[in-house]
Motif scaffolding. Structure first.
Motif: not given
Length: 142
Positions: A40-43, A49-53
């Motif tokens: 998870e990353k937020v930038n 918004k939190t983005v998941q990969s």
């Protein structure tokens, strides 16, 4: 079409010996776990918004069984043999979940319980390395 329950005793687990798969004695249960690893990353680029990969999948097979003496050596894999197999990766076959599933794994955990007045039992965990396949890797194509 009627739905039918799958019986637990069909969840057989076998390990490849020098020429064939041998069942591990005397299971009381098997379970397979598949856990998705997410990053998870937020930038600023994601506007907060939190983005998941997906980073990968961790798969394990857990089992419980009774410690047995093998009357005919070679018929099945005993607890003592599993202890010896724990030293290196093995090829396993898991049945009872649709088509047979083949995978390489290490025996990452073995526990035994010898309780007075009860049958001796053991449990273990296989940590799967790589993919699970419906194709037996030990069969050479013609």
């Amino acid at each position: 079409m009627a739905n039918t329950n799958v019986k637990g005793h069909t969840g057989l687990l076998s390990v490849y010996d020098t020429a064939a798969y041998k069942p591990i004695v005397c299971f009381t249960s098997t379970s397979m776990s598949s856990v998705l690893r997410l990053i998870e990353k937020v930038n600023y680029c994601t506007e907060g918004k939190t983005v998941q990969s997906i980073d990968g999948i961790d798969r394990t097979v857990n089992f419980d069984a009774e410690v047995m003496t093998i009357e005919t050596p070679g018929d099945a894999v005993s607890y003592a043999e599993l202890l010896a197999l724990q030293e290196a990766e093995q090829t396993f076959k898991l049945e009872g979940r649709g088509s047979a599933q083949y995978f390489n794994a290490v025996i990452s955990n073995l526990d035994d319980t010898f309780q007075a007045g009860e049958d001796a039992t053991f449990s273990g965990t296989l940590t799967i390395n790589g993919d699970i396949s419906e194709t037996d890797p030990k069969v050479t194509p013609p």
